[in-house]
Design an enzyme around this catalytic site. Structure first.
Site, PDB file in Angstrom:
ATOM      1  N   SER B  46      26.669  48.235  31.625  1.00 29.17           N
ATOM      2  CA  SER B  46      25.464  47.426  31.772  1.00 29.17           C
ATOM      3  C   SER B  46      25.427  46.972  33.219  1.00 29.17           C
ATOM      4  CB  SER B  46      25.514  46.232  30.824  1.00 29.17           C
ATOM      5  OG  SER B  46      24.248  45.614  30.785  1.00 29.17           O
ATOM      6  N   GLU B  47      24.333  47.272  33.924  1.00 28.61           N
ATOM      7  CA  GLU B  47      24.355  47.121  35.386  1.00 28.61           C
ATOM      8  C   GLU B  47      24.418  45.674  35.848  1.00 28.61           C
ATOM      9  OE1 GLU B  47      21.880  48.596  33.698  1.00 28.61           O
ATOM     10  OE2 GLU B  47      19.909  48.158  34.569  1.00 28.61           O
ATOM     11  N   ASN B  48      24.232  44.712  34.941  1.00 32.50           N
ATOM     12  CA  ASN B  48      24.425  43.326  35.350  1.00 32.50           C
ATOM     13  C   ASN B  48      25.905  42.953  35.443  1.00 32.50           C
ATOM     14  OD1 ASN B  48      24.253  43.622  32.471  1.00 32.50           O
ATOM     15  ND2 ASN B  48      24.355  41.410  32.295  1.00 32.50           N
TER      16      ASN B  48
END
Lengths: 235, 218, 218, 235
Positions: B46-48
């Site tokens: 998840s890119e966060n």
């Protein structure tokens, strides 16, 4: 002896903020945003701010708070529009909005903190993000030249911090806080727990205190959840 | 006729290979996680800022400090790890993620993709999509073959502002699985009950049909 | 006549200000840590990856996993933090370190420094010195005023391969404290018992003498 | 389910190594060097290696081991010459040596792992390091264009690792291991303690497993100290 960066409260932490400054805010969505510094900025009333933040908060919370008071001149973000006031100001032209790829946003923060004035990235080539930017090919692939940000203040939020400014984040609330903490000329960290030096394991610190100029224990953390998605416990 | 969103996700899940790190976009792509084939181990990025993303938490166990890129509360599986945004996009730009699944508004037959902006509408931003499509080696687009007006979304040239150029490797729609080749969309599979003719009619970009086109197996 | 190495270190320690992060090079600079003025809190950065470096460990407590940039076993003080090399040089390049103290073989009156290579001798490398001198805002050179042959090390132009250009802010030698100005070495202080004449004779670069030059207070 | 990167031993971990490859080695001095992989490379005998490593080991230990067997064609380092065999080979011209600033070395590793093909740094401007490099001014200061490394293998050493390749380092032995772990096309991690997934706190991992292709428990760690400096306990 370890240095002491502790200030009494949010008001003291934001001292020096002026109209028309460029300031950074950590957080992703509403997770890990510097809630207390934002509230203090609202009280302070500094206007014409250029805000670098991945998102723009929601109506009445996060950066939404500074939009309501028209303190924000320009937003530099990767994804916005979770709030109506933002949309209204953007569509009416009151608010400038510069949308940039999220990875480029993060890397421009990190570059600012790391003394790298510019770097090449493939993100945005062939799109409107590339307009006016130098294109250069490396390894048979086109890249854009992107420059480090230049921000007077960075406001970040951590879970724990010690008096020397060493920070530990929790879960995915680390997000932009780390790179932005490196990037501010003055970086202000608000923490849920402020501890003495020696209480954090030097091997488990996420952001070294050298990047932090001021630290304080936030008075109140609402830690609002934007999308509460859950499943039921099976019987 | 054709697949629903879950069917598209299920077909894309067949592309998962053992050992893959996978980034799933918002919308149909998220559903792919529900159809991981047996015996296949993958991890979701998840890119966060996390790897090893699990399902939604049980009621009462959700935390503001544990969300995905869609800002939904989630959980962490054993072996998970949290990191900052610059490191997250280092993974993406550095091609450490093996497969990216994204939604799109338009895809061209050269692999261009448009999925972030419609002139005249409120623009929310590209988020991490431009970094993902500019960097990933393997990008699968999950979308309906046509838009609500019945117009093809598989085009000769995109009409909307681009997210990235020459980057999409495959498209999985309600009607078909197609591979982007130098000559256009190569039709690999038909959705159950969908004819080649129907796919032809729904595809505006160059479509390549070689021999008998098999039906998907779900 | 003039200071010994400890005297040079002691004088440089007077430049420390409360709240400084400091990087000390190998040799005389290392000795600066022994003379921190009372009431002044500073933290030492070691470019191999730590802040909050303490003294050598007690016998039997040394560890291969805790060394400084000179590869010596050391200790960590409360508030210390470990990090990787890329982050370490992010601190240095990003000007988060307030003061750098380095040894040198030559310094020019424009602030150029040569301290890594002597043609004809085995070259060991620049280590982190080029990053430090190219980035730091405040660089003090600690060295003897002349070399073993009695030749000046404060020159009009460096003769050895450079480590960095226009970067040194001050030089502290056995004879004097000098500031680099656009017009050359400005003589700030004399070492105890050293005359202006002696400093003149030992300085090949442009030397600026304004009024009475005070003696150092140690 | 978490991925499994475990290989049985050093021999299996270095599989695929070939003559004339470019390979990276973590460590600073002798601290945090991949001792076991180096021994396996010696047994393997691959020749003509270009080695990227901050230092070159000492006689008989660390990279000194591969210098003795003439497996190294070229060293890319920031500081070398703690060993006599190295000096002999360098002076005789048998060994190519490329000396580069330590921060540039670290950043070229990080850039390789982060998909940044090139970046600007002030380090080395006006020195022989700048020869042949593009100079560009940013913020009134000259900078050099430096490129990401391209390495087939990276060998790193960590304190603990789990089966998914997540790593935790100890003290200053983290050094180049983290950035190099990001940079190898194949990154091999050797660890002192290999644990199951779930045993490391996801918040306290230094190198995420996505960067690691193979992990194994090192058979033997000598962890030699280069400069033993101590003080006496006062009575």
């Amino acid at each position: 002896m370890a240095l002491n960066k502790v200030v009494a409260n949010a008001e003291e932490a934001i001292r020096g903020i002026e109209d028309n400054m460029t300031v950074m805010f950590g957080g992703f969505g509403l997770s890990g945003i510097p809630e207390n510094s934002i509230v203090a900025l609202r009280k302070n009333g500094a206007k014409g701010l250029t805000c670098i933040s991945n998102n723009a908060g929601v109506d009445g919370f996060g950066l939404g708070v500074l939009l309501e008071t028209r303190q924000v001149k320009k937003m530099i973000s990767s994804y916005v529009g979770e709030n109506e006031e933002f949309e209204r100001q953007m569509l009416s032209g009151e608010l400038e909005v510069d949308l940039i790829p999220q990875g480029t946003l993060a890397e421009r923060c990190r570059a600012a903190g790391a003394g790298i004035p510019a770097f090449y990235t493939p993100a945005g080539y062939g799109t409107e993000v590339a307009l006016g930017k130098e294109v250069r090919w490396f390894n048979g692939k086109p890249h854009l030249l992107e420059q480090a940000f230049d921000a007077s203040f960075a406001f970040v939020k951590a879970w724990k911090g010690d008096t020397a400014g060493n920070l530990v984040y929790k879960g995915t609330s680390r997000n932009f806080n780390h790179a932005m903490s490196m990037a501010g000329k003055v970086t202000v960290a608000e923490v849920e727990e402020l501890v003495e030096v020696g209480e954090l394991d030097p091997n488990e610190i996420h952001t070294p205190g050298i990047f932090i100029q001021r630290i304080y224990k936030g008075e109140r953390f609402e830690k609002r959840i934007e999308q509460r998605t859950v499943r039921k416990k099976e019987a | 006729m054709g697949l629903d969103k879950n069917g598209i996700a299920q077909r894309i899940a067949q592309e998962l290979q053992n050992g893959f790190y996978v980034n799933l976009g918002i919308g149909i792509p998220t559903l792919v996680a529900n159809y991981i084939p047996k015996g296949i181990d993958v991890e979701f990025q998840s890119e966060n800022g996390m790897l090893g993303m699990g399902p939604f938490p049980f009621e009462g166990e959700e935390s503001a400090d544990l969300i995905n890129a869609g800002k939904q509360t989630i959980t962490a599986l054993p072996g998970a790890v949290f990191f900052d945004s610059a490191t997250s996009f280092a993974m993406i730009r550095g091609q450490h993620v093996h497969l990216t699944v994204l939604g799109a508004m338009e895809v061209s037959d050269q692999g261009d993709i448009a999925n972030w902006k419609i002139p005249g509408y409120m623009v929310k931003g590209m988020g991490g999509a431009m970094d993902l499509v500019a960097s990933a080696k393997n990008i699968i687009v999950a979308m309906m073959h046509t838009n609500k007006k019945g117009e093809s979304k598989l085009l000769r040239q995109c009409t909307l502002p681009l997210t990235g150029t020459k980057c999409v490797t495959k498209v999985v729609t309600d009607l078909a699985v197609l591979e982007i080749t130098p000559k256009g969309f190569l039709l690999l599979e038909r959705a159950p009950g969908v004819s080649v003719e129907q796919i032809k009619n729904a595809t505006e970009g160059r479509l390549i049909i070689e021999g008998d086109v098999p039906e998907m197996k779900l």
